[in-house]
Design an enzyme around this catalytic site. Structure first.
Site, short mmCIF file in Angstrom:
data_model
loop_
_atom_site.label_atom_id
_atom_site.label_comp_id
_atom_site.label_asym_id
_atom_site.label_seq_id
_atom_site.Cartn_x
_atom_site.Cartn_y
_atom_site.Cartn_z
CB SER A 70 -1.12 -18.22 -3.16
OG SER A 70 -1.66 -17.41 -1.86
N GLY A 511 -7.87 -8.52 -10.44
CA GLY A 511 -6.69 -8.72 -11.10
C GLY A 511 -6.29 -10.26 -11.42
C1 16G Z 1 -3.13 -11.18 -5.54
C2 16G Z 1 -2.30 -10.09 -4.77
C3 16G Z 1 -2.90 -9.84 -3.55
C4 16G Z 1 -4.19 -9.30 -3.79
C5 16G Z 1 -4.82 -9.93 -4.56
C6 16G Z 1 -6.39 -9.42 -5.12
C7 16G Z 1 0.41 -10.28 -4.48
C8 16G Z 1 1.37 -11.16 -4.01
N1 16G Z 1 -0.84 -10.91 -4.37
O1 16G Z 1 -3.39 -12.42 -4.99
O2 16G Z 1 -1.97 -8.95 -3.13
O3 16G Z 1 -4.88 -8.79 -2.59
O4 16G Z 1 -4.15 -10.62 -6.15
O5 16G Z 1 -7.04 -10.43 -5.96
O6 16G Z 1 0.46 -9.38 -4.87
P1 16G Z 1 -8.03 -9.56 -6.93
O7 16G Z 1 -7.32 -8.57 -7.96
O8 16G Z 1 -8.64 -10.77 -7.91
O9 16G Z 1 -9.13 -8.85 -6.23
MG MG Z 2 -0.42 -16.52 -0.50
#
Ligand code: 16G
Ligand code: MG
Length: 545
Positions: A70, A511
């Site tokens: 991504s 996450g």
């Molecule tokens: C991932 C998730 C996205 C979320 C991001 C949060 C999918 C396809 N992608 O990229 O939706 O906003 O994680 O990241 O679900 P973080 O947990 O590091 O804040």
């Molecule tokens: Mg993406």
């Protein structure tokens, strides 16, 4: 002995897993496995084994595997699995993926594979089908080879769709599984995707005019060539869609997501420096795999103005809500909006108070929002970062097509709703499809981006990343809006928030990396900044304990 032991062992030797430090494991996170590309070859191979198992468990329905990282830099990559309807892998199976990938030796890998087959009552002789694609990263080649070896070792039928956007792969999975049924999602090909979107776009516009040029920044990722391809399918004699595709260089990996793309725009809150921003030009950015979308323009007076996922969400909810009312379906269909804690409070107020629609807040990650949106007849879901879509239930789609219109206005609304049902990707958030949706809505309303931005005023907000020893100490409740652990931290956050007007703040473990994220909003920019810093210090202190 299982059915594929020998083949799995042999191929596994070609794609070894890179051992991690003692006590560390690879985990299937919100975006699948996402790491530096040189750690992923063995993982990709093992994901192939899992995808075969998953397909066999689901009676041979096609499973998808997408290779992309991504918005991450070019040196990273990722592997994630798509379920038969085109949605994300069922959560229970994330554990199985983690178990397979972390098997310490080739022999143990075979054991875990056979144990999963036994425990899940999977017949290893039954048919399996897996389809896959990748973004433009150079490392994708090697990862695809490893994946294909995993599929071959387990005797799964497979289709290599080569280079795709993430949402295109989701489309193809659903199209494959619904082919020849009354619920057919479209032709099973990349061309089928373009034809479906282009046709629905023309139908949804119903002759309305699109004003001015739209500049689309493609993050130098896969969205560039795919958008250019899609545009060829939009008939020039029917629609005046003047699109300027920029940052579409997919030949130089070092420019991928570099100072451009939706993630850059959203986190830096400014337009990409190249091409030089042109005042007033309607612009949007996709991310590196084209599943996130952010609109913006540079105003000669007020500077950069951004229209993020919250704005797209409220725009779509307002437009579709009005159409449902005009179509005389208001009492038949439940419309709802799904957001995360990152949604700007002003957008939530606008949707609940002005549009009078229910809003549900879920934890971060597309799968959570998607799931809750499925509970409505029309479920609008977007993350502030630009991930999102609108889901229509079978009842809703049926009503758009079958309801007898009582007036020309009703017919017009029903036709437009039916077109939106085809235009909006029902499997996952799709930046290209969402962009067409926004263009349709702006054309219907005859709005500029400025008109759109006037619907409400965002509360000033600030996001801070905090390094902590172990992010897993931070556990949340209430859709990540409150900390349960470490004990005492939430009380301190509450005290800090009380000091500011119209303020809100929360902290959660990321996450996708070992860090916590703090979000704060307040009545003024300086207060939002101050509150975010205060909460960050609280998290730092608890994180260091
Ligand atoms: C991932 C998730 C996205 C979320 C991001 C949060 C999918 C396809 N992608 O990229 O939706 O906003 O994680 O990241 O679900 P973080 O947990 O590091 O804040
Ligand atoms: Mg993406």
């Amino acid at each position: 002995m299982g059915n594929h032991d020998k083949e799995i062992l042999e191929a596994s030797a070609k794609h070894p897993i890179v051992p991690l430090e003692k006590g560390k494991f690879y985990t299937y996170g919100t975006a699948g496995f996402r790491l530096k590309a040189d750690l992923l070859e063995g993982i990709s191979y093992r994901v192939g084994l899992l995808a075969s198992l998953r397909s066999r468990k689901l009676n041979g329905q096609a499973i998808g595997v997408m290779i992309t990282a991504s918005h991450n830099p070019a040196a990273d990559n990722g592997v994630k699995i798509v379920d038969p309807l085109g949605d994300m892998l069922e959560q229970d199976w994330e554990r199985y993926a983690t178990a397979l990938v972390n098997a310490p030796s080739d022999e143990q890998l075979v054991q875990v594979y056979n144990r999963l087959a036994t425990d899940l009552k999977i017949d290893l002789k039954s048919p399996a089908k897996v389809i896959y694609g990748r973004d433009t990263r150079p490392s994708g080649h090697k990862l695809v080879t490893a994946l294909a070896d995993g599929l071959e070792a387990t005797k799964a039928e497979s289709v290599d769709y080569k280079i795709l956007t993430t949402p295109q792969l989701h489309y193809l999975v659903r199209a494959t599984n619904s082919e020849g049924t009354p619920l057919s999602y479209g032709k099973v090909s990349e061309v089928g995707y373009y034809e479906k979107l282009a046709e629905a776009f023309v139908r949804a516009l119903k002759g309305r005019k699109i004003n001015g040029t739209l500049q689309v920044d493609c993050a130098n990722g896969v969205g560039g060539p795919k958008l250019t391809e899609l545009l060829k399918y939009i008939p020039k004699d029917k629609v005046n869609f003047d699109v300027k595709v920029v940052n579409d260089d997919v030949l130089r990996p070092e420019v991928l997501n570099f100072e451009c793309g939706a993630d850059f725009v959203k986190t830096k809150q400014r337009a990409p420096p190249t091409p030089k921003p042109q005042p007033g030009l309607r612009s949007c950015s996709l991310d590196g795999d084209a599943d996130r979308l952010i609109y913006y323009w540079v105003d000669p007076e007020s500077g950069f103005v951004m229209l993020d996922g919250d704005r797209i969400s409220s725009l779509a909810a307002s437009f579709i809500g009005d159409l449902v009312e005009s179509a005389g379906l208001k009492d038949d269909l439940r419309i709802g909006v799904v957001q995360t804690a990152y949604a700007n409070g002003a957008s939530t107020n606008y949707i609940t108070q002005h549009l009078r629609l229910p809003v549900i807040c879920t934890p971060t990650g597309v799968k959570h929002l998607h799931h809750v949106a499925q509970g409505f007849d029309i479920g609008v879901y977007f993350e502030a970062n630009g991930h999102g879509t609108v889901l229509f239930s079978p009842d809703a789609l049926n009503a758009f097509k079958k309801k007898e219109p009582q007036s020309p206005a009703q017919k017009d609304a029903l036709d437009t709703l039916a077109a939106l049902g085809d235009l909006i990707n029902q499997t996952v958030g799709d930046a290209i499809s969402d962009m067409l949706l926004v263009e349709v809505i702006l054309a219907h309303k005859n709005w500029s981006l400025r008109d759109w931005a006037m619907t409400y005023i965002d509360l000033p907000n600030r996001l801070v990343r905090v390094e902590v020893g172990n992010k897993d100490l931070f556990q949340t409740t209430d859709a990540e809006r409150r900390l349960l652990h470490p004990e005492g931290a939430q009380d301190e956050i509450d005290q800090a928030v009380k000091k500011y007007k119209d303020a809100r703040a929360f902290a959660r473990a990321s996450g996708t990396e070992n860090a916590c994220r703090v979000y704060a909003e307040a009545a003024t920019r300086s207060e939002a900044n101050e509150l975010a810093e205060r909460v960050a210090r609280i998290i730092e202190r608890y994180g260091a304990l």
